[in-house]
Design a protein around this motif. Structure first.
Motif, mmCIF file in Angstrom:
data_model
loop_
_atom_site.group_PDB
_atom_site.id
_atom_site.type_symbol
_atom_site.label_atom_id
_atom_site.label_comp_id
_atom_site.label_asym_id
_atom_site.label_seq_id
_atom_site.Cartn_x
_atom_site.Cartn_y
_atom_site.Cartn_z
ATOM 1 N N GLU A 28 2.074 26.410 16.571
ATOM 2 C CA GLU A 28 2.836 27.616 16.854
ATOM 3 C C GLU A 28 2.691 27.987 18.332
ATOM 4 O O GLU A 28 1.562 28.094 18.826
ATOM 5 N N GLY A 56 -0.307 26.878 8.684
ATOM 6 C CA GLY A 56 0.678 27.075 9.739
ATOM 7 C C GLY A 56 2.104 26.910 9.248
ATOM 8 O O GLY A 56 2.362 26.536 8.093
ATOM 9 N N VAL A 57 3.034 27.177 10.155
ATOM 10 C CA VAL A 57 4.447 27.277 9.740
ATOM 11 C C VAL A 57 5.052 25.927 9.354
ATOM 12 O O VAL A 57 5.894 25.861 8.449
ATOM 13 N N LEU A 67 0.574 29.179 3.084
ATOM 14 C CA LEU A 67 0.714 29.559 4.495
ATOM 15 C C LEU A 67 -0.469 29.174 5.368
ATOM 16 O O LEU A 67 -0.355 29.192 6.600
ATOM 17 N N SER A 93 -1.479 31.697 15.686
ATOM 18 C CA SER A 93 -0.839 30.961 14.581
ATOM 19 C C SER A 93 -0.745 31.818 13.325
ATOM 20 O O SER A 93 0.242 31.722 12.571
ATOM 21 N N THR A 97 2.659 32.703 11.442
ATOM 22 C CA THR A 97 2.893 32.301 10.059
ATOM 23 C C THR A 97 3.292 33.504 9.210
ATOM 24 O O THR A 97 4.141 33.388 8.306
#
Lengths: 144, 654
Positions: free
Chosen positions: B459, B436-437, B433, B381, B385
């Motif tokens: 992710e 996670g995205v 960040l 992850s 990211t």
């Protein structure tokens, strides 16, 4: 089943000291008891009892064995697969692993401190590939 | 009924962190017969004990540490432990899986799992030995990294043997991509469960029990283990590392492939570990490049050669074996700079911090590997990211004003290290960040969600679903979406389940690659069998790589029968896998998740198709595949929701 302390106990605390599971309870010079739910039947209490006061799971009175005659593990590194089961199963945490074979990065078990081993034999009993044998150190071939 | 000789311990430990109360609960044998131990036992507990709508970072969440049924029985490849809870990353079923030596330590404490509810007001750790189970003050440990914490706690044990699982700073900071560490860097990384541990102010578990683990037929287990070990020890010489890339290129070029026997992969794993795939995977199209937007054409041999597996072996000082593993794919490596050694980086880490962000600098990857392990942050992850941030910067979605003046460029180790260091400390851009995205895209806005690649919030791992559509399926349909260990077409080939299980698809000697992309119910049947078997393995505590040797060589079903005394058929074990998968899916539905929402993003499906590289022109029809998969589980074909009758039947088992 678990080990059991008989009335002939003299309260010397040898068993309490050696038990890796803290299963033995009692005050010095008084009758000790074993918590059957905690005992792992390693037999160490019986091997150190000077009063023949410990019965094993089959009801047999355990015999005291002098420490120099306690069985220790011998490792066959050709058979050993480095799986670590013996290290984990040792209740005393007596085993360790390191590099022992030239050109081989897999680590193999060894006994760094012989005094820490109680000779229970769980390591040999649990090894799936029978790479461990238990024997007194006196069984080792003497170096010339 | 006695549970003493059945492989499992028959009890769990319940710890209420709000009150400090710790209790042992006996579990009915029927639960083990229906769900096994490990992940199955965990599914049973979580389904019953986490209320609908519970805040994953609140006291209502249940965090479980479970061992496998086969752990400690003398079977091989069965030392995995799992962490479970409601994931703050996906708001649904959360699971993370780890090796090392922590799994038997749980059972040596006399239980199959330890479950935490509530939340402590101050930092604590759980200490358990044969006569003690108590929460201890961890104020002094709070702020330490995972390696420091474990070292400190083991030192406190003195001569006593013990095992530790703990969080680093990321978990303390409730980063939603944080995991839980053991053995100074083995990570139960996925699903953000380190944040759950942090939210409960639980810094660590120290387990120092010595209970024995008994099986029904120990000699039979050992006999099976000796056969398994013979296959593991079969290790003919193999090509040097630089030739792995041409092998991958050959696999890319060939229009047809042989059905893979996992014995070949075992040879690679024993020689190099998972880094054996560093270059081969890129060449064959298995490695996603540049935030899933690149291809093998962008990360060819000369760019990926710094990750040649021999590079890692040269730094390896010794192999690392997880408990009961005869293979030893792990390793301890020397590093330069701030840290002197680190666990050998896994393929996932090397790729996510390498080709996925276009980084060729292996020193940087070794450093970040240790940094992330110590902080307790999931490297999959984290790399994801970082890639997301780099693409945001490239597209002008964020600028130097957002990044504390730092230019974010693909392949710049300085920028990558900067971002990860900031994510760990939640400083500036790192705070945006660190979760996670998906969360980052919500915070950044400005269209960032279009390049935030996730499945249901998590992710996906470093295996390209355009190369193996099975990954697209399992990333999308698994109750813990985005995980690569739950199934793939290739995995099924290696499991060789058809040799023991009736009614599952048989694989021939080989197949045309194009057949993977054609609509065929067989793909969904393979997906179902993968999920069933993986749940059985997770119930048993088995390692995926052991499973890859094939069901005849790693006899999970036979070991289970020998351990428990049951006489279940392989088909019955596969049904247990269905029970576990259904209960996990039911958990998600009750938490308000729509199974359709975890469908992977279009980039992973070749929408639009790539114009170059190994996966050029490939598109995966995931929507019909997901529906077929759901239908085979007898869940609703359109919604993926199990029937209430099915759920009630499973829920009534107690």
């Amino acid at each position: 089943m678990a080990y059991f302390i008989l009335d002939s106990c003299i309260g010397c605390e040898n068993c309490k000291t050696v038990c890796p599971s803290q299963a033995v309870m009692g005050e010095k010079k008084l009758l000790h008891t074993i918590d059957g739910t905690v005992c792992i039947e390693c037999g160490a209490c019986g091997r150190v009892c000077p009063a023949k006061a410990v019965e094993d799971s089959f009801g047999l009175v355990a015999q005291k064995v002098s420490k120099e005659n306690w069985e220790k593990p011998f490792f066959n590194l050709e058979t050993c697969m480095s799986c670590g089961i013996c290290l984990d199963t040792c209740p005393a945490g007596a085993l360790s692993a390191n590099l022992q074979r030239v050109g081989n990065r897999h680590v193999f078990p060894y006994l760094p401190d012989e005094a820490a081993c109680m000779g229970c034999g769980f390591c040999a009993d649990d090894c799936p590939v029978a790479a461990i044998t238990m024997a007194p150190r006196s069984a080792l071939p003497q170096e010339a | 009924m006695s549970t003493k000789n059945k492989g499992y311990m028959g009890k769990i430990m319940n710890v209420d962190l709000s009150t400090g109360k710790i209790q042992i609960e006996t579990i009915s044998p029927v639960v083990y017969e229906s769900f096994l131990s490990g992940m199955g036992l965990a599914a049973h507990q979580l389904y019953h004990r986490i209320p609908a709508g519970a805040d994953p970072l609140g006291p209502d969440n249940l965090l479980g540490f479970v061992s496998g049924l086969l752990t400690g029985t003398g079977s091989l490849f069965t030392g995995r432990w799992m962490v479970v809870g409601k994931s703050p990353l996906t708001n649904g079923w959360g699971e993370a899986n780890c090796g090392g030596n922590f799994s038997p330590a749980i059972k040596h404490c006399g239980v199959d799992g330890i479950f935490f509810t509530g939340a402590s007001a101050t930092p604590v750790y759980l200490y358990v030995d044969d006569t003690t189970m108590e929460l201890r003050d961890a104020t002094d440990l709070w702020g330490m990294d995972a390696v420091e914490t474990e070292t400190h706690l083991l030192k406190n044990l003195g001569n006593k043997k013990g095992r530790v699982a703990c969080i680093g700073q990321s978990g303390e900071n409730r980063s939603l991509i944080s995991g839980i560490s053991t053995d100074k860097g083995r990570m139960a990384a996925r699903s953000g469960l380190g944040a759950v541990m942090g939210s409960k102010k639980l810094k660590a578990l120290v387990l120092a029990g010595t209970r024995r683990i008994f099986s029904h037929n120990k000699e039979e287990i050992k006999r099976l283990s000796r056969i398994c070990n013979r296959w593991v020890q079969f290790q003919p010489p193999f090509v040097p590392g630089f030739l792995t890339a041409p092998i991958g290129a050959l696999m890319r070029i060939m229009p047809a492939v042989l059905t893979q026997d996992g014995l070949l992969y075992k040879i690679l794993l024993r020689k190099w570990g998972t880094v054996s795939m560093n270059q081969m995977s890129v060449e064959m199209g298995d490695s996603p490049i540049k935030n899933w937007n690149g291809s093998s054409a962008d990360w060819g041999f000369f760019k990926s050669r710094s990750s040649n597996p021999d590079v890692f072996i040269r730094r390896e000082t010794e192999k690392f074996h997880c408990y009961s593993c005869p293979l030893g794919c792990g390793g301890i490596c020397k590093t330069q700079g701030k840290f002197s050694e680190t666990h050998k980086p896994e393929y996932e880490t090397v790729l996510s911090l390498g080709g996925f962000v276009m980084n060729k600098d292996m020193d940087s990857i070794f450093y970040l590997n240790e940094l992330l392990n110590r902080a307790g942050m999931d490297s999959i992850s984290a790399g994801h990211t970082v890639a997301f941030a780099l693409e945001c910067f490239e597209r002008g979605i964020i600028t130097t004003k957002d990044t504390m003046g730092v230019e974010l460029k693909w392949g710049d180790p300085g920028a990558i290290e900067f971002l990860i260091e900031k994510m760990i400390t939640r400083d500036g851009i790192g705070d945006i960040l660190a979760d996670g995205v998906k969360k980052a895209a919500e915070r950044i806005g400005n269209g960032a969600d279009k390049i935030a690649i996730h499945a249901g919030g998590q992710e996906p791992a470093m295996h390209d679903s355009r190369n193996d559509p099975g990954f697209a399926l399992h990333y999308s349909v698994d109750p813990a979406p985005g995980r690569h260990t739950n199934g793939a077409g290739l995995y099924y080939e290696m499991y060789q389940l058809w040799k023991q299980v009736k009614g599952v698809p048989k694989m021939g000697l080989g197949y045309l690659k194009s057949s993977k992309y054609k609509k065929d119910i067989k793909h969904a049947r393979i997906g179902k069998a993968n999920s069933q078997y993986m749940n059985v393995m997770n119930g048993a505590g088995a390692c995926l790589f052991g499973g890859f040797l094939g069901i005849r060589r790693t006899p999970i079903f036979d070991w289970l029968n020998a351990a428990t005394g049951w006489q279940f058929t392989p088909e019955q074990y596969m049904e247990i896998g269905t029970n576990i998968q259904t209960l996990k899916q039911a958990f998600n539905v009750r938490q308000g998740l729509n199974p359709k929402d975890s469908r992977v993003k279009d980039r992973l499906l070749g929408l639009p198709p790539q114009t170059k590289g190994a996966n050029k022109g490939r598109t995966v029809d995931i929507d019909s595949l997901m529906k077929d998969y759901w239908e085979l589980f007898e869940w609703d074909r359109e919604t993926g929701i199990p029937s209430q009758v099915h759920i009630d039947k499973l829920a009534s088992i107690a």
